[in-house]
Scaffold this motif. Structure first.
Motif, short mmCIF file in Angstrom:
data_model
loop_
_atom_site.label_atom_id
_atom_site.label_comp_id
_atom_site.label_asym_id
_atom_site.label_seq_id
_atom_site.Cartn_x
_atom_site.Cartn_y
_atom_site.Cartn_z
N TRP A 134 38.05 45.63 45.19
CA TRP A 134 37.60 44.26 44.94
C TRP A 134 37.01 44.13 43.54
CZ3 TRP A 134 32.24 42.33 45.30
CH2 TRP A 134 32.16 40.94 45.16
N SER A 182 39.77 44.45 40.95
CA SER A 182 40.65 43.27 40.97
C SER A 182 39.96 42.07 40.34
CB SER A 182 41.06 42.94 42.40
OG SER A 182 41.82 43.99 42.96
N LEU A 210 48.77 40.08 40.79
CA LEU A 210 47.32 39.96 40.81
C LEU A 210 46.88 38.65 40.17
CD1 LEU A 210 44.54 41.21 41.40
CD2 LEU A 210 44.66 42.31 39.16
N SER A 258 41.31 40.37 36.99
CA SER A 258 41.73 38.97 37.14
C SER A 258 41.08 38.06 36.10
CB SER A 258 41.41 38.46 38.55
OG SER A 258 40.01 38.28 38.73
#
Length: 217
Positions: free
Chosen positions: A155, A158, A45, A162
């Motif tokens: 989304w 993530s 990721l 991130s």
């Protein structure tokens, strides 16, 4: 004494309880990143973190949404076009004001070669707030098909992860950003413009004249 994640340029007095919370946040975030880099899925990721960063960048979304409004003149889209634009502007303003007030420094990356970027303040995460706000609107205010819910959740998750893995934010920054995104979504519920009002706003912003609800020259 200077502490990670706290601005000390102007000798700001930080309450002791808040100092403890921020220190703990720094320690937990560093430990999380260290462990994540030893885990294949999270390490993967991080490799896609830059793409996720761009996918939720404020300028990209604002420019892209304005282009969407310009290119797709469909009265069925007027309401989501106008309200999402207002939501994006609200998010940019709210995050900018909070960052300017709090002025928490971004984490110092373990990899000193990593680029920090022009925005030096960390709290709250604008990417996390924006992703949460967009998903909130698409799922609750102007619902998309339920088949898009899992991709939206994936989304948002993530993007949030991130920001920590890329060492742009501490965990508290991201969680707070997501909370702000939900609050902004609730605010949009209260000010949500109707179809007719949205049409009027788009008409007032356009040089074109309306005829029967459609634009023409």
């Amino acid at each position: 004494m200077e502490m990670p994640g706290i601005v000390t340029e102007e000798k700001r007095q930080v309450p002791k309880m808040l100092q403890k919370i921020l220190r703990y946040d720094v320690q937990v975030t560093k430990k999380f990143v260290e462990l994540a880099l030893k885990t294949s899925p999270l390490r993967s990721l991080r490799n896609h973190a830059k793409l996720l960063e761009v996918s939720c960048h404020g300028i990209v979304w604002l420019a892209g949404w304005l282009s969407f409004i310009w290119l797709f003149n469909n009265k069925e889209l007027y309401q989501i076009q106008v309200n999402m634009l207002i939501a994006l502007i609200l998010d940019i303003v709210v995050i900018a004001v909070i960052k300017a007030f709090v002025r928490r420094r971004r984490p110092v990356p373990m990899n000193k070669l990593m680029e920090l970027g022009p925005d030096k303040y960390s709290f709250p995460s604008g990417h996390a707030s924006r992703a949460t706000l967009i998903a909130f609107i698409l799922m609750y205010q102007d619902p998309v098909s339920i088949i898009f819910y899992p991709p939206l959740f994936a989304w948002v998750t993530s993007v949030a992860l991130s920001r920590v893995l890329l060492e742009r934010h501490y965990i508290l920054d991201v969680l707070s950003g997501m909370g702000i995104g939900i609050l902004e979504g609730l605010i949009m519920c209260l000010v949500w413009f109707s179809q007719s009002t949205s049409s009027s706003i788009l008409a007032s912003l356009s040089d074109e004249k309306r005829d029967g609800g459609e634009f023409h020259v």
